[in-house]
Write an enzyme that holds these catalytic residues in place. Sequence first.
Site, PDB file in Angstrom:
ATOM      1  NE  ARG A   1      36.991-112.292  42.033  1.00 23.57           N
ATOM      2  CZ  ARG A   1      37.762-111.902  43.076  1.00 23.57           C
ATOM      3  NH1 ARG A   1      37.219-110.674  43.759  1.00 23.57           N
ATOM      4  NH2 ARG A   1      38.630-112.469  43.476  1.00 23.57           N
TER       5      ARG A   1
ATOM      6  CD  GLU B   1      39.923-108.245  38.960  1.00 20.11           C
ATOM      7  OE1 GLU B   1      40.562-108.242  39.955  1.00 20.11           O
ATOM      8  OE2 GLU B   1      39.124-108.937  38.568  1.00 20.11           O
TER       9      GLU B   1
HETATM   10  N1  MTE Z   1      45.489-101.776  33.803  1.00 20.09           N
HETATM   11  C1  MTE Z   1      45.656-101.713  32.493  1.00 20.09           C
HETATM   12  N2  MTE Z   1      46.400-100.492  32.172  1.00 20.09           N
HETATM   13  N3  MTE Z   1      45.733-102.665  31.585  1.00 20.09           N
HETATM   14  C2  MTE Z   1      45.242-104.087  32.000  1.00 20.09           C
HETATM   15  O1  MTE Z   1      45.161-104.661  31.151  1.00 20.09           O
HETATM   16  N4  MTE Z   1      44.129-105.303  33.586  1.00 20.09           N
HETATM   17  C3  MTE Z   1      43.112-105.289  34.862  1.00 20.09           C
HETATM   18  C4  MTE Z   1      43.808-104.318  35.808  1.00 20.09           C
HETATM   19  N5  MTE Z   1      44.387-103.108  35.616  1.00 20.09           N
HETATM   20  C5  MTE Z   1      44.625-103.966  33.251  1.00 20.09           C
HETATM   21  C6  MTE Z   1      44.873-102.997  34.123  1.00 20.09           C
HETATM   22  C7  MTE Z   1      42.855-106.394  35.346  1.00 20.09           C
HETATM   23  S1  MTE Z   1      41.556-107.161  34.796  1.00 20.09           S
HETATM   24  C8  MTE Z   1      43.657-106.973  36.693  1.00 20.09           C
HETATM   25  S2  MTE Z   1      43.116-108.390  37.190  1.00 20.09           S
HETATM   26  C9  MTE Z   1      44.738-106.247  36.930  1.00 20.09           C
HETATM   27  O2  MTE Z   1      45.227-105.009  36.332  1.00 20.09           O
HETATM   28  C10 MTE Z   1      46.089-107.090  36.992  1.00 20.09           C
HETATM   29  O3  MTE Z   1      47.160-106.527  37.178  1.00 20.09           O
HETATM   30  P1  MTE Z   1      47.602-106.310  39.263  1.00 20.09           P
HETATM   31  O4  MTE Z   1      47.297-107.733  39.673  1.00 20.09           O
HETATM   32  O5  MTE Z   1      49.054-106.335  39.135  1.00 20.09           O
HETATM   33  O6  MTE Z   1      46.931-105.321  39.523  1.00 20.09           O
HETATM   34  N1  HPA Z   2      39.817-113.576  39.659  1.00 19.70           N
HETATM   35  C1  HPA Z   2      40.574-113.430  38.605  1.00 19.70           C
HETATM   36  N2  HPA Z   2      41.056-114.469  38.086  1.00 19.70           N
HETATM   37  C2  HPA Z   2      40.703-115.740  38.458  1.00 19.70           C
HETATM   38  C3  HPA Z   2      40.291-116.059  39.649  1.00 19.70           C
HETATM   39  C4  HPA Z   2      39.785-114.971  40.262  1.00 19.70           C
HETATM   40  O1  HPA Z   2      39.029-114.866  41.369  1.00 19.70           O
HETATM   41  N3  HPA Z   2      40.371-117.378  39.895  1.00 19.70           N
HETATM   42  C5  HPA Z   2      40.909-117.841  38.658  1.00 19.70           C
HETATM   43  N4  HPA Z   2      41.223-116.868  37.813  1.00 19.70           N
HETATM   44 MO1  MOS Z   3      41.827-109.586  35.777  1.00 18.79          MO
HETATM   45  S1  MOS Z   3      39.670-109.873  35.096  1.00 18.79           S
HETATM   46  O1  MOS Z   3      41.607-110.699  37.159  1.00 18.79           O
HETATM   47  O2  MOS Z   3      42.574-110.389  34.614  1.00 18.79           O
END
Ligand code: MTE
Ligand code: HPA
Ligand code: MOS
Length: 789
Positions: free
Chosen positions: A315, A721
């Site tokens: 990534r 993210e």
């Molecule tokens: N928001 C909060 N409040 N707490 C979290 O741990 N994790 C982040 C983001 N937002 C997180 C957060 C990360 S790393 C990811 S990948 C996404 O939330 C995962 O959730 P989603 O796929 O439902 O957006």
């Molecule tokens: N993003 C986050 N988590 C993951 C991914 C990615 O692309 N691939 C495997 N785990």
């Molecule tokens: Mo988020 S770093 O893809 O858990």
Amino acid sequence: MSTKESPLHRDAPHESGLGHVTGTAIYVDDMAGPTGTLHAMVLHSPHARARILSRNGDAARRLPGVHAVLFAEDIPGTNRIGPIVHDEPLLAEDEVFAIGQSVALILADDLMTARAAAAAITVEYQELPAILSIQAAIEAGSFSTDPHVIERGSVTEALEAASLVLDGEFQNGGQDHFYLETQSALAVPGEHRSIHLYSSTQHPTEVQAMASEVLGIGRHMITCEVPRMGGAFGGKESQATQYAVLAALGAQHLGRAVRLWLNRDQDMLWTGNRHPFYSRYQAGFDGEGRILGFRVEIYSDGGWTQDLSGPVMDRALFHLDNAYYIPALHFRGQVARTNLASNTAFRGFGGPQGMLVIEEAMTQAADRLGIDGAEIRRRNYYGESPRDKCPYGQPVTDCRLDRIYVPLLKSSDYYARREEIEAFNDERPWIKRGIAFGPLKFGISFTASMLNQAGALVLIYTDGTVQLNHGGTEMGQGLHTKMLAICAHELGVPLKAVRMMHTATDKVPNTSATAASSGSDLNGQAVRHACAELRDRLRSIAASMLDLDHSSRDDLRFQGGRVQLDDGRGLDFAAVAQQAWLEQCSLSATGYYRTPGITYDREAGRGKPFHYFAYGASVIEVEICGLTGESRVLRVDILHDVGDSLVPSIDKGQVEGGFVQGLGWLTTEELVWNERGYLLTHSPSTYKIPASGDVPADFRVTLLEDARQDDVIHGSKAVGEPPLMLAMSVVTALREAIHSFANTERPLELEVPVTAERILRAVENVRASNEESDPDVLLSPLKDEHART
Ligand code: MTE
Ligand code: HPA
Ligand code: MOS
């Protein structure tokens, strides 16, 4: 379907918000275990690398209240875990590879007893030389992956043709996840040697799978349940597994429930962080500031096991272009293996580390060519031309960079404020300000294409109430709030009629981690499909109850708790559910979704790894003090693209929270190890995450309007993210502020995080070189300041 009474696309409180503030929301460690639940504690390695000569737990086992001390040889199944490659011994065998690696598992009546037992275990080590930095790993040839290469055209020719060639290095630090809830698990043994495993994990299926392999039993014997997490940020995508599996091991061994929980210091010392990266680059620009060629070699510090370092590096490579079209390029990335805690997923998953490199190149080029930082970025944007493909060959369709740039520069008053700041800086000898613009393009989908799938299970009861299960986990991001809104919308029932169930592998099997920001894209579609199936069945029931012919059956709408026609003829949803039962029609359905059309060939460095891109941009104004190096963010303007937001209040929270977390990584959060590979910054007293006072006082977050995204759940876009990377321009803004201490233009290199110490040192360097060119300047600001007071 009318959206009149639907909760979709409307602000809503977080589904657990009330529970969070009243303390009624349940986390794993709040769960009362059965009577006799034991406490587990891990004995960890005190050495970065050592041979284990002997280990003995007999004295510990004899202590009252100690029930077992387990070593590697007590594991019934395999002693190897890991999310991709199983290269991680659950308990150390004859060698340890990092401080914090688990060596023994202690099971005792309470934690104090377990601590006493830990002190009574004897392990004899013979220390071995350790590798403690990326540079040392490169020198030693210590890598945990092969290089991944993406290339296009001839960089050599491009650099020869360039009027400006930059040749630089860049490095960034790691970041502790600092979720409020540390790693925790509770394992409860059941009938037939089954285990019910409560875990604070983003990836219940992986916990289930690894527990089954370690215990040597089928996956059907293990259920992993997740109530919610108190934050995860990627730190529980793979690294909750080890502690959950250790709890399960204890529970199976003794036939008693076992609780395992890390305190803050243990969590910070033992679990991995965001990957630090080191890169070398060459970038060629034409006289107008257009990038012609970019050669980058990047290395990450993977720590002692692979964990997710491979995909994190992928990534990072996929985001070395950020928002810019690069005609000729050669990107090469490789993961260094060191004897530090294994680094892992962290919001952005390598993307931020990759983007920082090209942002640095843009900033350097802007300086040297005398072009404004926002302008040089705009000139390099991807456009709509079919030529504008990403380095890996995916076309950038529906590019929204310009749609964001124009209104944001206007609403933030960028150019006018830039002039005001120059005037301010001319007047003030010690306090200086800087402003910077930064864009963002982030690819949405798991880069390992097969992970892009999800499932749901929806149950309707005969009183018209609904239980909703889906494969995603809640970590504070608001996924459950969105899934509830989708389910209520699809069935046309009020939100309060739908109950969100805990995530569990016995409801939805074989799930992917909730990660890659795809939680709502994937699970949302699965929920929608399950509801569509149920609607279809209920429509037939309602049609016969209303005596409708076949064609008007399709006109029945589910809304407002009713199943009805536009002319008002209809029935209560509950009445239809009751009738369905009487007519022996099933009231539960599963839903399934997989993202169409994505593939990536890693060998070729070509493919379409992403379903679409999320876009955004920010303008950040900072102020620094040249006497102390302190900095403050004065104002932030963000325009971010979340498509047609499923729940705008949740998405706004994600943008704000992600941005502030990014600020922390880039400015105050610094991990420091001693020469033995021991993390010195393992508590909030030495590791500074942003506090509420660090949130910009003037914080203007706007979601892009009229931004529906085709072929994504209800036109929305992933948001979890991307906003973290909106903070990147703080580095450029700080650099500008430091630069204004100089009396001549000269390039400035800054390491990330840009801490107060680094700012102070940079200011001192700048002033020292002022002195070289003009000995009077060094003291003059101080004289001025005295004159003013
Ligand atoms: N928001 C909060 N409040 N707490 C979290 O741990 N994790 C982040 C983001 N937002 C997180 C957060 C990360 S790393 C990811 S990948 C996404 O939330 C995962 O959730 P989603 O796929 O439902 O957006
Ligand atoms: N993003 C986050 N988590 C993951 C991914 C990615 O692309 N691939 C495997 N785990
Ligand atoms: Mo988020 S770093 O893809 O858990």
